[in-house]
Design a protein around this motif. Structure first.
Motif, mmCIF file in Angstrom:
data_model
loop_
_atom_site.group_PDB
_atom_site.id
_atom_site.type_symbol
_atom_site.label_atom_id
_atom_site.label_comp_id
_atom_site.label_asym_id
_atom_site.label_seq_id
_atom_site.Cartn_x
_atom_site.Cartn_y
_atom_site.Cartn_z
ATOM 1 N N ALA A 53 -7.006 9.412 0.519
ATOM 2 C CA ALA A 53 -6.463 10.693 0.049
ATOM 3 C C ALA A 53 -5.364 10.488 -0.990
ATOM 4 N N ALA A 54 -4.446 9.577 -0.730
ATOM 5 C CA ALA A 54 -3.385 9.282 -1.695
ATOM 6 C C ALA A 54 -3.939 8.354 -2.771
ATOM 7 N N PRO A 55 -3.511 8.522 -4.029
ATOM 8 C CA PRO A 55 -4.023 7.671 -5.108
ATOM 9 C C PRO A 55 -3.753 6.194 -4.841
ATOM 10 N N LEU A 56 -4.734 5.373 -5.185
ATOM 11 C CA LEU A 56 -4.584 3.925 -5.100
ATOM 12 C C LEU A 56 -4.162 3.381 -6.460
ATOM 13 N N PRO A 57 -3.574 2.192 -6.498
ATOM 14 C CA PRO A 57 -3.227 1.592 -7.787
ATOM 15 C C PRO A 57 -4.453 1.459 -8.686
ATOM 16 N N ASP A 58 -4.243 1.545 -9.976
ATOM 17 C CA ASP A 58 -5.356 1.422 -10.924
ATOM 18 C C ASP A 58 -5.912 0.008 -10.961
ATOM 19 N N GLU A 59 -5.056 -0.973 -10.789
ATOM 20 C CA GLU A 59 -5.503 -2.367 -10.843
ATOM 21 C C GLU A 59 -6.321 -2.670 -9.583
ATOM 22 N N PRO A 60 -7.561 -3.180 -9.698
ATOM 23 C CA PRO A 60 -8.463 -3.313 -8.545
ATOM 24 C C PRO A 60 -7.925 -4.183 -7.414
ATOM 25 N N VAL A 61 -7.303 -5.317 -7.744
ATOM 26 C CA VAL A 61 -6.792 -6.186 -6.682
ATOM 27 C C VAL A 61 -5.652 -5.501 -5.937
ATOM 28 N N ALA A 62 -4.767 -4.866 -6.680
ATOM 29 C CA ALA A 62 -3.662 -4.137 -6.046
ATOM 30 C C ALA A 62 -4.193 -3.008 -5.170
ATOM 31 N N ALA A 63 -5.259 -2.353 -5.615
ATOM 32 C CA ALA A 63 -5.854 -1.266 -4.833
ATOM 33 C C ALA A 63 -6.423 -1.791 -3.521
ATOM 34 N N LEU A 64 -7.095 -2.937 -3.571
ATOM 35 C CA LEU A 64 -7.684 -3.495 -2.355
ATOM 36 C C LEU A 64 -6.594 -3.968 -1.396
ATOM 37 N N ARG A 65 -5.538 -4.554 -1.932
ATOM 38 C CA ARG A 65 -4.412 -4.956 -1.087
ATOM 39 C C ARG A 65 -3.797 -3.735 -0.408
ATOM 40 N N ASP A 66 -3.693 -2.654 -1.150
ATOM 41 C CA ASP A 66 -3.144 -1.412 -0.597
ATOM 42 C C ASP A 66 -4.057 -0.857 0.493
ATOM 43 N N LEU A 67 -5.369 -0.910 0.265
ATOM 44 C CA LEU A 67 -6.319 -0.420 1.265
ATOM 45 C C LEU A 67 -6.186 -1.181 2.583
ATOM 46 N N ALA A 68 -6.028 -2.486 2.500
ATOM 47 C CA ALA A 68 -5.872 -3.286 3.710
ATOM 48 C C ALA A 68 -4.632 -2.851 4.490
ATOM 49 N N GLN A 69 -3.550 -2.589 3.765
ATOM 50 C CA GLN A 69 -2.318 -2.144 4.424
ATOM 51 C C GLN A 69 -2.475 -0.755 5.028
ATOM 52 N N ARG A 70 -3.202 0.117 4.346
ATOM 53 C CA ARG A 70 -3.425 1.469 4.867
ATOM 54 C C ARG A 70 -4.292 1.424 6.122
ATOM 55 N N TYR A 71 -5.286 0.542 6.117
ATOM 56 C CA TYR A 71 -6.152 0.409 7.285
ATOM 57 C C TYR A 71 -5.341 -0.065 8.486
ATOM 58 N N LEU A 72 -4.534 -1.076 8.277
ATOM 59 C CA LEU A 72 -3.694 -1.596 9.344
ATOM 60 C C LEU A 72 -2.717 -0.527 9.832
ATOM 61 N N ALA A 73 -2.106 0.191 8.903
ATOM 62 C CA ALA A 73 -1.137 1.227 9.266
ATOM 63 C C ALA A 73 -1.793 2.335 10.089
ATOM 64 N N PHE A 74 -3.028 2.707 9.727
ATOM 65 C CA PHE A 74 -3.729 3.739 10.488
ATOM 66 C C PHE A 74 -3.963 3.276 11.915
ATOM 67 N N ALA A 75 -4.406 2.040 12.082
ATOM 68 C CA ALA A 75 -4.670 1.522 13.417
ATOM 69 C C ALA A 75 -3.395 1.458 14.252
ATOM 70 N N VAL A 76 -2.301 1.036 13.642
ATOM 71 C CA VAL A 76 -1.032 0.940 14.360
ATOM 72 C C VAL A 76 -0.534 2.333 14.750
ATOM 73 N N ALA A 77 -0.767 3.314 13.888
ATOM 74 C CA ALA A 77 -0.328 4.687 14.175
ATOM 75 C C ALA A 77 -1.202 5.370 15.230
ATOM 76 N N HIS A 78 -2.476 4.941 15.339
ATOM 77 C CA HIS A 78 -3.419 5.578 16.274
ATOM 78 C C HIS A 78 -4.162 4.503 17.077
ATOM 79 N N PRO A 79 -3.448 3.693 17.834
ATOM 80 C CA PRO A 79 -4.095 2.533 18.468
ATOM 81 C C PRO A 79 -5.211 2.883 19.440
ATOM 82 N N ARG A 80 -5.021 3.934 20.235
ATOM 83 C CA ARG A 80 -6.054 4.261 21.220
ATOM 84 C C ARG A 80 -7.274 4.901 20.574
ATOM 85 N N LEU A 81 -7.073 5.676 19.535
ATOM 86 C CA LEU A 81 -8.216 6.244 18.815
ATOM 87 C C LEU A 81 -8.977 5.144 18.089
#
Length: 219
Positions: A72-100
Motif C-alpha cells: 500500500a505504501a510506495p516502495l523505493p524506485d530502486e529495485p534492490v532497495a524496494a526488495l530490501r524494504d519488502l523483506a522488512q515489511r513482511y517481517l514487521a507484519f508477522a511481528v505485529a500479528h504473530p498469531r494471525l
C-alpha cells in the motif's frame, strides 16, 4: 430484525479473527463464535462448511491485510532497495500479528476439500507482486529467476518463523531485521554473479559451486 447470512458471515469472521489474535488458533471453536454473535451452532454450519472453512475466511482477511502492509505504501524506485524494504515489511507484519501469521502458514485443515478459488487468487496476487519486485532486483525473468525468488522468499520466511518462535538467537546474535536485510543483499549479489558470464561474475562465484560442480565431485 434478523441478520442476513452476509451479516452473520462478516460477524463470525470478525469474532473468529479476534479469538485467534487474543488466544491463538487452538482457542477457536464454532460454539464460541456462535455464542459471541448470538446465534446457534447450526446457523454457523449453514454459513460455513466447517471450522476449516471459517478459518479459510479468516485467512483471507489476513492475506488482504498482508498485501496492504507490503504494497500500500510506495516502495523505493530502486529495485534492490524496494526488495530490501519488502523483506522488512513482511517481517514487521508477522511481528505485529504473530498469531494471525502463524494461523495462515501453520494451520493444517482436517478436510481434503480444495481451497476455494477466491482464496487461491489472493495467494496468487501476493506471490505475483513479490515476484515482480524480486525479478526487477534480480534484473531478469523466466523460470530461473522465479526459482531464485522462491528460494529468497522462503529464506526470509524462515528467518521470520525463527524470530516469532524466539529461536533466532540459537543460530545468530543478529536481529531478525538485520539478518533479513543481509540475506537479501547477499543473495542478490550471489545470484547476479552466478548469471554474469564475464570475468567479474566468475570471480565472484564461490569455488566449486559452479554448474556441474556436484557432478564433478561425485566422479
Amino acid at each position: 430484525m434478523a441478520k442476513s447470512h452476509d451479516d452473520l458471515r462478516r460477524d463470525a469472521v470478525a469474532v473468529a479473527r479476534g479469538l485467534v489474535v487474543g488466544e491463538g488458533t487452538a482457542a477457536l471453536t464454532v460454539r464460541r463464535v456462535a455464542e459471541a454473535i448470538g446465534c446457534s451452532v447450526g446457523t454457523i454450519y449453514n454459513i460455513f462448511a466447517d471450522l476449516d472453512d471459517l478459518i479459510v475466511h479468516v485467512a483471507a482477511t489476513v492475506l488482504d491485510e498482508m498485501h496492504g502492509a507490503l504494497f500500500a505504501a510506495p516502495l523505493p524506485d530502486e529495485p534492490v532497495a524496494a526488495l530490501r524494504d519488502l523483506a522488512q515489511r513482511y517481517l514487521a507484519f508477522a511481528v505485529a500479528h504473530p498469531r494471525l501469521w502463524t494461523m495462515l502458514f501453520e494451520y493444517t485443515t482436517a478436510s481434503e476439500r480444495p481451497m476455494p478459488d477466491w482464496h487461491l487468487e489472493r495467494i496468487a496476487r501476493l506471490v505475483a507482486d513479490v515476484q515482480a519486485h524480486a525479478a526487477a532486483a534480480l534484473d531478469g525473468s523466466g523460470a530461473d529467476v522465479k526459482a531464485s525468488v522462491d528460494v529468497l522468499w522462503a529464506s526470509v520466511h524462515g528467518i521470520t518463523a525463527l524470530a516469532l518462535r524466539g529461536k533466532l538467537g540459537i543460530v545468530t546474535a543478529e536481529s531478525a531485521g538485520a539478518l533479513a536485510d543481509r540475506l537479501v543483499v547477499t543473495f542478490l549479489a550471489g545470484a547476479r554473479a552466478e548469471r554474469d558470464p564475464g570475468p567479474a561474475g566468475r570471480a565472484a562465484r564461490p569455488a566449486g559451486r559452479g554448474p556441474g560442480s556436484a557432478a564433478r565431485a561425485g566422479r
